[in-house]
Design a protein around this motif. Structure first.
Motif, PDB file in Angstrom:
ATOM      1  N   LEU A  48      54.244  96.203  34.681  1.00 23.40           N
ATOM      2  CA  LEU A  48      55.024  95.133  34.152  1.00 23.40           C
ATOM      3  C   LEU A  48      55.775  95.619  32.732  1.00 23.40           C
ATOM      4  O   LEU A  48      56.883  95.624  32.778  1.00 23.40           O
ATOM      5  CB  LEU A  48      54.487  93.936  34.153  1.00 23.40           C
ATOM      6  CG  LEU A  48      55.385  92.759  33.697  1.00 23.40           C
ATOM      7  CD1 LEU A  48      56.446  92.444  34.452  1.00 23.40           C
ATOM      8  CD2 LEU A  48      54.683  91.421  33.506  1.00 23.40           C
ATOM      9  N   LEU A  49      55.087  96.125  32.135  1.00 24.09           N
ATOM     10  CA  LEU A  49      55.794  96.678  30.922  1.00 24.09           C
ATOM     11  C   LEU A  49      56.722  97.725  31.004  1.00 24.09           C
ATOM     12  O   LEU A  49      57.761  98.061  30.477  1.00 24.09           O
ATOM     13  CB  LEU A  49      54.461  97.409  29.868  1.00 24.09           C
ATOM     14  CG  LEU A  49      53.659  96.399  29.279  1.00 24.09           C
ATOM     15  CD1 LEU A  49      52.343  96.935  28.703  1.00 24.09           C
ATOM     16  CD2 LEU A  49      54.146  95.622  28.232  1.00 24.09           C
ATOM     17  N   GLU A  50      56.371  98.660  32.032  1.00 25.93           N
ATOM     18  CA  GLU A  50      57.379  99.618  32.390  1.00 25.93           C
ATOM     19  C   GLU A  50      58.720  99.268  33.180  1.00 25.93           C
ATOM     20  O   GLU A  50      59.810  99.499  32.838  1.00 25.93           O
ATOM     21  CB  GLU A  50      56.868 100.582  33.521  1.00 25.93           C
ATOM     22  CG  GLU A  50      57.691 101.802  33.837  1.00 25.93           C
ATOM     23  CD  GLU A  50      57.031 102.743  34.727  1.00 25.93           C
ATOM     24  OE1 GLU A  50      58.054 103.693  35.194  1.00 25.93           O
ATOM     25  OE2 GLU A  50      55.831 102.762  35.013  1.00 25.93           O
ATOM     26  N   VAL A  51      58.515  97.892  33.800  1.00 29.80           N
ATOM     27  CA  VAL A  51      59.696  97.112  34.434  1.00 29.80           C
ATOM     28  C   VAL A  51      60.408  96.852  33.246  1.00 29.80           C
ATOM     29  O   VAL A  51      61.759  96.588  33.380  1.00 29.80           O
ATOM     30  CB  VAL A  51      59.262  96.052  35.240  1.00 29.80           C
ATOM     31  CG1 VAL A  51      60.557  95.076  35.649  1.00 29.80           C
ATOM     32  CG2 VAL A  51      58.409  96.805  36.608  1.00 29.80           C
ATOM     33  N   LEU A  52      60.008  96.079  32.246  1.00 33.01           N
ATOM     34  CA  LEU A  52      60.607  95.570  31.291  1.00 33.01           C
ATOM     35  C   LEU A  52      61.061  96.474  30.117  1.00 33.01           C
ATOM     36  O   LEU A  52      61.501  96.043  28.985  1.00 33.01           O
ATOM     37  CB  LEU A  52      59.950  94.455  30.354  1.00 33.01           C
ATOM     38  CG  LEU A  52      59.294  93.339  31.564  1.00 33.01           C
ATOM     39  CD1 LEU A  52      58.516  92.420  30.792  1.00 33.01           C
ATOM     40  CD2 LEU A  52      60.471  92.654  31.839  1.00 33.01           C
ATOM     41  N   HIS A  53      60.838  97.830  30.286  1.00 34.95           N
ATOM     42  CA  HIS A  53      61.002  98.914  29.382  1.00 34.95           C
ATOM     43  C   HIS A  53      60.476  98.580  28.014  1.00 34.95           C
ATOM     44  O   HIS A  53      60.965  98.946  26.884  1.00 34.95           O
ATOM     45  CB  HIS A  53      62.482  99.244  29.254  1.00 34.95           C
ATOM     46  CG  HIS A  53      63.286  99.734  30.239  1.00 34.95           C
ATOM     47  ND1 HIS A  53      64.510 100.353  30.377  1.00 34.95           N
ATOM     48  CD2 HIS A  53      62.748 100.060  31.560  1.00 34.95           C
ATOM     49  CE1 HIS A  53      64.843 100.625  31.369  1.00 34.95           C
ATOM     50  NE2 HIS A  53      63.850 100.721  32.407  1.00 34.95           N
ATOM     51  N   LEU A  54      59.198  98.461  28.085  1.00 39.09           N
ATOM     52  CA  LEU A  54      58.490  98.081  26.909  1.00 39.09           C
ATOM     53  C   LEU A  54      57.201  98.751  26.640  1.00 39.09           C
ATOM     54  O   LEU A  54      56.315  98.428  25.773  1.00 39.09           O
ATOM     55  CB  LEU A  54      58.161  96.423  26.761  1.00 39.09           C
ATOM     56  CG  LEU A  54      59.441  95.458  26.747  1.00 39.09           C
ATOM     57  CD1 LEU A  54      58.886  94.251  26.675  1.00 39.09           C
ATOM     58  CD2 LEU A  54      60.098  95.744  25.385  1.00 39.09           C
ATOM     59  N   ARG A  55      56.888 100.049  27.302  1.00 36.84           N
ATOM     60  CA  ARG A  55      55.750 100.608  27.252  1.00 36.84           C
ATOM     61  C   ARG A  55      55.658 101.123  26.006  1.00 36.84           C
ATOM     62  O   ARG A  55      54.559 101.255  25.334  1.00 36.84           O
ATOM     63  CB  ARG A  55      56.028 101.659  28.405  1.00 36.84           C
ATOM     64  CG  ARG A  55      54.886 101.581  29.643  1.00 36.84           C
ATOM     65  CD  ARG A  55      54.937 102.740  30.272  1.00 36.84           C
ATOM     66  NE  ARG A  55      53.838 102.474  31.519  1.00 36.84           N
ATOM     67  CZ  ARG A  55      53.597 103.544  32.461  1.00 36.84           C
ATOM     68  NH1 ARG A  55      54.272 104.494  32.386  1.00 36.84           N
ATOM     69  NH2 ARG A  55      52.887 103.079  33.220  1.00 36.84           N
ATOM     70  N   SER A  56      56.767 101.779  25.553  1.00 41.45           N
ATOM     71  CA  SER A  56      56.593 102.429  24.069  1.00 41.45           C
ATOM     72  C   SER A  56      56.468 101.377  23.010  1.00 41.45           C
ATOM     73  O   SER A  56      55.796 101.700  21.957  1.00 41.45           O
ATOM     74  CB  SER A  56      57.911 103.386  23.897  1.00 41.45           C
ATOM     75  OG  SER A  56      59.254 102.322  23.921  1.00 41.45           O
ATOM     76  N   ALA A  57      57.320 100.280  23.080  1.00 39.09           N
ATOM     77  CA  ALA A  57      56.969  99.293  22.186  1.00 39.09           C
ATOM     78  C   ALA A  57      55.527  98.719  22.280  1.00 39.09           C
ATOM     79  O   ALA A  57      55.021  98.423  20.995  1.00 39.09           O
ATOM     80  CB  ALA A  57      57.981  98.280  22.379  1.00 39.09           C
ATOM     81  N   TRP A  58      54.902  98.651  23.583  1.00 44.52           N
ATOM     82  CA  TRP A  58      53.673  98.138  23.364  1.00 44.52           C
ATOM     83  C   TRP A  58      52.589  99.241  22.838  1.00 44.52           C
ATOM     84  O   TRP A  58      51.864  98.714  22.042  1.00 44.52           O
ATOM     85  CB  TRP A  58      53.388  97.814  24.850  1.00 44.52           C
ATOM     86  CG  TRP A  58      51.591  97.769  25.113  1.00 44.52           C
ATOM     87  CD1 TRP A  58      50.766  98.486  25.700  1.00 44.52           C
ATOM     88  CD2 TRP A  58      50.919  96.545  24.684  1.00 44.52           C
ATOM     89  NE1 TRP A  58      49.581  98.104  25.723  1.00 44.52           N
ATOM     90  CE2 TRP A  58      49.600  96.752  25.385  1.00 44.52           C
ATOM     91  CE3 TRP A  58      51.248  95.258  24.061  1.00 44.52           C
ATOM     92  CZ2 TRP A  58      48.660  95.960  24.979  1.00 44.52           C
ATOM     93  CZ3 TRP A  58      50.284  94.454  23.780  1.00 44.52           C
ATOM     94  CH2 TRP A  58      49.001  94.813  24.211  1.00 44.52           C
ATOM     95  N   ALA A  59      52.892 100.487  23.098  1.00 37.52           N
ATOM     96  CA  ALA A  59      52.108 101.400  22.544  1.00 37.52           C
ATOM     97  C   ALA A  59      51.902 101.545  21.018  1.00 37.52           C
ATOM     98  O   ALA A  59      51.043 101.682  20.344  1.00 37.52           O
ATOM     99  CB  ALA A  59      52.292 102.928  23.047  1.00 37.52           C
TER     100      ALA A  59
END
Length: 257
Positions: A48-59
């Motif tokens: 879901l983080l990848e769908v929302l383009h937020l993987r790097s922000a989460w990391a």
């Protein structure tokens, strides 16, 4: 219309749509995984983080690697996606930015629209969201979805179909088309990974995962009316991409845009 005003209206439409889409996807993921193994929950929240383009922000926020999803804490991700003002894709950030964009163009929108957008922001700010998200996040997410749809209803019923309306609608449609494309792309790749990790019942095709995809796009009931007995991945992808009567299909959004 000045380009600055058009830009603000365009992004107001995008941010309201982003808040609604994020709320729906988080809610569907939360309910889908209530009875799932923790390892699957971690992978799915990571997707879901990848769908929302937020993987790097989460990391950057969490300081943990999300490459396999194993390090993802579901409760922390839910808070990150709903509450975190430093996360540009969170619901709190999206509603604030929508409010600021509408505030800057108040002379080009109806007073009812401004009140609806401002009201959503103020209500979220006044509630004890930390407690509500910890205890029952679905209630917060349902409120955001309903309020976002109400905003579109108010805009539709109170604004003339002038340039301001068109830029507001254009932002909403572009955001919706992009989100549907991301959802299909990431979830389709996810099933390839799951197939390599987990044995499946013959002809199952990852049924519950595709049901979650359809629900994330508010398309499950419409899909079942058209394809009554199956959730074949080919049918799901075709429906979400090409259905000309589905408000969240890519073709519908781009045609309207």
């Amino acid at each position: 219309m000045l380009a600055r005003l058009a830009e603000n209206l365009f992004w107001a439409g995008r941010y309201v749509e982003r808040a609604e889409d994020t709320a729906r996807m988080v809610d569907v993921t939360y309910h889908t995984l209530l009875e799932s193994p923790l390892v699957e929950a971690g992978r799915t929240w990571d997707q879901l983080l990848e769908v929302l383009h937020l993987r790097s922000a989460w990391a950057a926020h969490d300081g943990a690697s999300t490459g396999t999803g194993g390090a993802v804490d579901p409760q922390a991700v839910v808070r990150f996606l709903i509450l975190d003002p430093s996360n540009p894709g969170s619901i709190a950030a999206a509603t604030l930015r929508a409010r600021e964009n509408v505030r800057s163009v108040r002379e080009h929108v109806s007073s009812e629209l401004w009140e609806a957008v401002n009201g959503l922001h103020l209500e979220l700010r006044s509630r004890d969201l930390e407690r509500e998200v910890a205890e029952q996040p679905s209630e917060v997410l349902r409120h955001v979805r309903n309020a976002s749809m109400a905003i579109y209803g108010v805009a539709s019923e109170t604004m003339p179909r002038d340039a301001g309306w068109r830029f507001l609608a254009l932002g909403r449609l572009i955001e919706r088309a992009e989100m549907t494309c991301r959802l299909i792309d990431v979830r389709y790749a996810q099933l390839d990974v799951l197939d390599s990790l987990e044995p499946r019942v013959p002809d199952d095709g990852g049924l519950h995962h595709w049901v979650a995809v359809l629900k994330s796009a508010s398309a499950f009931e419409a899909f079942r009316r058209r394809y009554r007995s199956t959730a074949d991945p080919v049918d799901v992808v075709e429906f979400l991409l090409l259905a000309d009567d589905l408000p969240r299909s890519v073709v519908y959004c781009l045609t309207a845009a």
